[in-house]
Motif scaffolding. Structure first.
Motif: not given
Ligand SMILES: [Zn+2]
Lengths: 258, 72
Positions: A3-4, A6-7
């Motif tokens: 997710s890092q 993606i953010v």
């Protein structure tokens, strides 16, 4: 996909869309806002002649690079926040594809951050407000903005329960009604600001205020549509599993696929 | 708007991008930076000042009026 990544990807795209929006806001503001600011300053100088000291920043600079700095910085910051709110709501609030989620978010942000505070405390061109009330006007403006955000957050919570019980359409209507009622109460409770110099053109005031709404409309249209397109492509790229369920090119976007 | 929102081909499966806890550090940092930037565009050298003088105020003055922040 972690997710890092993606953010970070969304954040960069939000700020890039913000940069583009800031430049467009400047162009819009220069064409449709500055003429009214010039007229308002001319009125101001006609009622109280300016001092002979040179201004710290020339009017030419204020209209060009100064305004550009303001719109670009504001829009990049707005784009970053927009991207993070998008990351939080996508797949959680509603089930729309990224582009539709971002466009909806743009519309909601315009209403909550700009339009509702504006209804209570509309923008004013130079010469309208009193210097000695700047503290009061700054406090009330930011409190109204905060109350509008709180009302929107409360409406989201109300809407989550309402959608479960009444279905998507009626539940969403309940949430919207909840926001309108809460923001309306806040607006009624907040103190009024009534400052207007004798002889100020109402037409000039109206046109200037319209240009404020237009400038913000440029921002949220660019973020909603521009960031939406970038985000949809990015999500399809990092989430190949989801990529099959919605297409990203404009040609195939309308084609049914299942 | 709502007519198109609920058209089947516009729908994607409802999958959050990530747990909210993964977003928190980014959200805090972005919010902090954004608030500082909004402050300097919208309010510095008005009701409150961090830096002395009026140069920053005058530099972003037209944006402040146009964006609807309180000014003069
Ligand atoms: Zn001013």
């Amino acid at each position: 996909m972690d997710s890092q990544k993606i953010v970070r990807g969304l954040l960069i795209r939000g700020m890039l869309a913000g940069l583009a929006a800031g430049v467009l806001m400047w162009a819009f503001g220069y064409l449709f806002g500055e003429p009214h600011i010039r007229d308002a300053i001319a009125f101001e100088e006609s009622i109280s002649p300016p001092s002979n000291e040179a201004p710290l920043v020339s009017r030419t600079m204020q209209e060009s690079l100064g305004l550009l700095t303001g719109t670009v910085v504001y829009a990049i910051a707005a784009g970053g926040v927009f991207a993070l709110v998008f990351a939080a709501v996508f797949g959680r609030v509603g089930h729309a594809r990224p582009r539709v989620t971002a466009a909806t978010l743009g519309l909601v942000a315009f209403v909550v951050i700009v339009f509702v505070p504006f209804l209570k405390y509309p923008s004013n061109p130079p010469a309208v407000s009193l210097d000695e009330t700047i503290g009061f006007r700054t406090r009330t403006y930011f409190v109204m903005l905060l109350l509008s955000l709180v009302a929107a957050f409360a409406a989201l919570r109300i809407g989550r329960d309402a959608v479960k019980r009444l279905g998507t359409w009626n539940g969403t209507l309940v949430a919207v009604a909840g926001y309108v009622v809460l923001a309306g109460i806040a607006s009624v409770l907040m103190p009024a600001v009534k400052e207007m110099p004798e002889g100020f053109s109402p037409e000039l005031l109206y046109s200037f205020r319209l240009s404020t709404l237009g400038t913000h409309a440029v921002l949220y249209a660019t973020l909603g549509l521009g960031f939406g397109a970038l985000a949809e492509r990015w999500i399809s790229q990092v989430r190949p599993a989801a990529a099959g369920t919605y297409r990203t090119s404009s040609l195939s976007a309308g084609a049914p696929h299942s | 708007m709502s007519d198109t929102t609920f058209t089947p081909e516009l729908e994607a499966p409802s999958v959050p991008l990530m747990p909210l806890s993964d977003l928190i550090p980014y959200a805090l940092l972005t919010a902090l930076l954004a608030i500082i930037l909004f402050y300097f565009v919208g309010a510095e050298e008005g009701a409150t000042s961090v830096f002395p003088g009026m140069t920053m105020h005058e530099w972003v003055h037209d944006a402040r009026h146009l964006l609807g922040f309180p000014c003069h």
